[in-house]
Design an enzyme around this catalytic site. Structure first.
Site, PDB file in Angstrom:
ATOM      1  N   LYS A 116     -78.712  45.395 -15.608  1.00  8.28           N
ATOM      2  CA  LYS A 116     -77.599  44.780 -14.877  1.00  8.28           C
ATOM      3  C   LYS A 116     -76.798  45.830 -14.107  1.00  8.28           C
ATOM      4  CE  LYS A 116     -77.943  40.428 -16.272  1.00  8.28           C
ATOM      5  NZ  LYS A 116     -77.733  39.078 -15.941  1.00  8.28           N
ATOM      6  N   LYS A 198     -89.664  37.153 -14.903  1.00  5.65           N
ATOM      7  CA  LYS A 198     -89.199  35.926 -15.557  1.00  5.65           C
ATOM      8  C   LYS A 198     -88.525  35.004 -14.534  1.00  5.65           C
ATOM      9  CE  LYS A 198     -84.633  35.976 -17.501  1.00  5.65           C
ATOM     10  NZ  LYS A 198     -83.655  36.027 -18.532  1.00  5.65           N
ATOM     11  N   LYS A 201     -82.336  32.413 -12.619  1.00  4.23           N
ATOM     12  CA  LYS A 201     -81.430  31.742 -11.692  1.00  4.23           C
ATOM     13  C   LYS A 201     -80.786  32.712 -10.718  1.00  4.23           C
ATOM     14  CE  LYS A 201     -78.494  31.075 -15.732  1.00  4.23           C
ATOM     15  NZ  LYS A 201     -77.763  32.107 -16.306  1.00  4.23           N
TER      16      LYS A 201
HETATM   17  P1  ATP Z   1     -80.291  35.448 -15.444  1.00  2.85           P
HETATM   18  O1  ATP Z   1     -81.509  34.630 -15.155  1.00  2.85           O
HETATM   19  O2  ATP Z   1     -79.205  35.201 -14.437  1.00  2.85           O
HETATM   20  O3  ATP Z   1     -80.557  36.881 -15.714  1.00  2.85           O
HETATM   21  P2  ATP Z   1     -80.392  34.203 -17.967  1.00  2.85           P
HETATM   22  O4  ATP Z   1     -80.730  32.827 -17.548  1.00  2.85           O
HETATM   23  O5  ATP Z   1     -81.425  35.061 -18.553  1.00  2.85           O
HETATM   24  O6  ATP Z   1     -79.662  34.910 -16.773  1.00  2.85           O
HETATM   25  P3  ATP Z   1     -78.560  33.078 -19.840  1.00  2.85           P
HETATM   26  O7  ATP Z   1     -78.003  32.029 -18.971  1.00  2.85           O
HETATM   27  O8  ATP Z   1     -77.564  33.645 -20.747  1.00  2.85           O
HETATM   28  O9  ATP Z   1     -79.217  34.232 -19.036  1.00  2.85           O
HETATM   29  O10 ATP Z   1     -79.787  32.493 -20.656  1.00  2.85           O
HETATM   30  C1  ATP Z   1     -79.624  31.444 -21.514  1.00  2.85           C
HETATM   31  C2  ATP Z   1     -80.838  31.348 -22.407  1.00  2.85           C
HETATM   32  O11 ATP Z   1     -81.986  30.970 -21.635  1.00  2.85           O
HETATM   33  C3  ATP Z   1     -81.195  32.639 -23.127  1.00  2.85           C
HETATM   34  O12 ATP Z   1     -81.425  32.376 -24.508  1.00  2.85           O
HETATM   35  C4  ATP Z   1     -82.441  33.123 -22.435  1.00  2.85           C
HETATM   36  O13 ATP Z   1     -83.270  33.840 -23.303  1.00  2.85           O
HETATM   37  C5  ATP Z   1     -83.083  31.812 -21.972  1.00  2.85           C
HETATM   38  N1  ATP Z   1     -83.900  31.994 -20.762  1.00  2.85           N
HETATM   39  C6  ATP Z   1     -83.460  32.387 -19.554  1.00  2.85           C
HETATM   40  N2  ATP Z   1     -84.466  32.440 -18.655  1.00  2.85           N
HETATM   41  C7  ATP Z   1     -85.598  32.090 -19.318  1.00  2.85           C
HETATM   42  C8  ATP Z   1     -86.980  31.952 -18.949  1.00  2.85           C
HETATM   43  N3  ATP Z   1     -87.394  32.204 -17.722  1.00  2.85           N
HETATM   44  N4  ATP Z   1     -87.849  31.549 -19.893  1.00  2.85           N
HETATM   45  C9  ATP Z   1     -87.430  31.289 -21.158  1.00  2.85           C
HETATM   46  N5  ATP Z   1     -86.154  31.397 -21.573  1.00  2.85           N
HETATM   47  C10 ATP Z   1     -85.243  31.793 -20.683  1.00  2.85           C
END
Ligand code: ATP
Ligand code: LTN
Length: 336
Positions: A116, A198, A201
């Site tokens: 980050k 991955k 968003k």
């Molecule tokens: P960013 O994508 O902006 O880095 P994030 O979506 O990883 O953020 P959070 O919103 O805190 O961060 O994620 C919420 C939950 O969703 C967490 O437990 C994370 O592990 C899960 N998650 C996020 N993206 C994925 C993905 N592509 N596949 C599976 N689980 C996910």
């Protein structure tokens, strides 16, 4: 069993962007599985979200959206405690105490901090650095046993465990030592444009993800354009990562096994499969979208839920914080 006898499950999701099917399949959808047997706390991590720049109006809107998605995905506010992190001041208070126990060395090894700070090189603030300490406070305040999260959060969980153990050893038994609940089946959903990354968003390419609230034609179009390969061989393997990711998404939404899916589409060209996958996602998301929009339009319903949630959460959080304050030598505040 009363709530007191049940084990505690807790997880938070940041309102840092529009939610994707990665968030839904990897995390939120699975939360409701715990609600009958565990005492569950689910919350929106708005305090974590401000570790990167936020537009205030967007932050407010997204905070409500995450709550609405929790409920639309099957989390029952009667069974679980649903709240907003900033509305329970004990999170900030315990976080400060835990900061006095956390070591700079351990925090500087956190991979999320490293990535980050590269991504937001113009705003490397100290909250981005102490982010995992606030997360430890979230967890330890509720005497949490299990924390369902994606694999990316494992290192943060390890810090929460270390802080609990260190505090217990120094000041006597105070915190439950939490465990991560990482369901291998939840897996990870990858970008539709680059299956090595991955699905996120915060990806600048909106074709790389599907948002929970994407319209049907947008979903179908994004799936049609998803990266696959030119092997013309419908199979599930690491050489064909794009296709593998799409098969995983199909499997997660249909509850069908990978083997079944491969058998069904073997010998066909990818476009038939993609068409069916688009339809499947639309079919599965549409009742969630409907409920989600209904909840968002009912302002009073949502306000009641998070207001009651904060009251319920604070009762538990206050109890833990009071113990901590006493043990570290803070004087009790007398009420006049
Ligand atoms: P960013 O994508 O902006 O880095 P994030 O979506 O990883 O953020 P959070 O919103 O805190 O961060 O994620 C919420 C939950 O969703 C967490 O437990 C994370 O592990 C899960 N998650 C996020 N993206 C994925 C993905 N592509 N596949 C599976 N689980 C996910
Ligand atoms: N850091 C987490 C969100 C989060 C969390 C928590 C998860 C904040 N506090 C407590 C579980 C428990 C993330 O980015 N997914």
């Amino acid at each position: 069993m009363t709530d007191k006898e049940k084990k505690v499950v807790l997880s938070l999701v940041q309102p840092s962007g529009e939610l994707t099917i990665g968030n839904y399949l990897g995390a939120i959808r699975n939360f409701s599985k715990f609600q009958d047997e565990y005492n569950c706390f689910f919350a929106v991590a708005d305090m974590h979200a401000i570790t990167v720049d936020q537009v205030p109006a967007d932050l407010r809107r997204r905070t409500k959206e995450v709550l609405a998605l929790f409920i639309a995905s099957g989390i029952d506010p009667e069974k679980c405690t649903l709240f907003i992190q900033s509305q329970v001041p004990e999170h900030a208070q315990l976080s400060w105490v835990l900061n006095s126990q956390a070591h700079m060395g351990q925090l500087s090894r956190m991979t999320q901090f490293k990535s980050k700070s590269k991504e937001h090189s113009g705003n490397i603030n100290s909250a981005l650095f102490t982010y995992p300490v606030l997360m430890a406070a979230d967890i330890l305040l509720y005497q949490t046993d299990l924390v369902p999260v994606g694999e990316d959060q494992n290192q943060h969980l390890e810090l929460a465990r270390d802080l609990a153990q260190r505090f217990n050893a120094r000041y006597s038994e105070t915190f439950t030592v939490p465990n991560a609940f990482i369901d291998k089946e939840m897996g990870k959903i990858y970008s539709l444009k680059d299956p090595d990354k991955k699905m996120s968003k915060s990806d600048p390419d909106s074709n790389s993800y599907i948002l929970i609230n994407d319209k049907s034609d947008v979903i179908r179009k994004k799936i049609k354009r998803a990266v696959t390969d030119d092997k013309n061989n419908f199979s599930y393997n690491d050489e064909q990562k794009g296709l593998k990711n799409l098969i995983n998404i199909y499997s997660a939404f249909s509850q069908k096994s990978v083997e079944e899916i491969v058998k069904k589409y073997r010998g066909e060209n990818y476009s038939n499969f993609k068409e069916d996958l688009g339809d499947l996602i639309v079919e599965k998301l549409s009742p969630i979208q409907e409920k989600y929009n209904e909840i968002l339009n009912d302002k009073k319903y949502l306000t009641d839920i998070y207001t009651n949630g904060a009251i319920k959460a604070e009762k538990v959080a206050y109890k833990t914080l009071s113990k901590v304050y006493k043990k570290i030598g803070f004087l009790k505040r007398e009420m006049l």
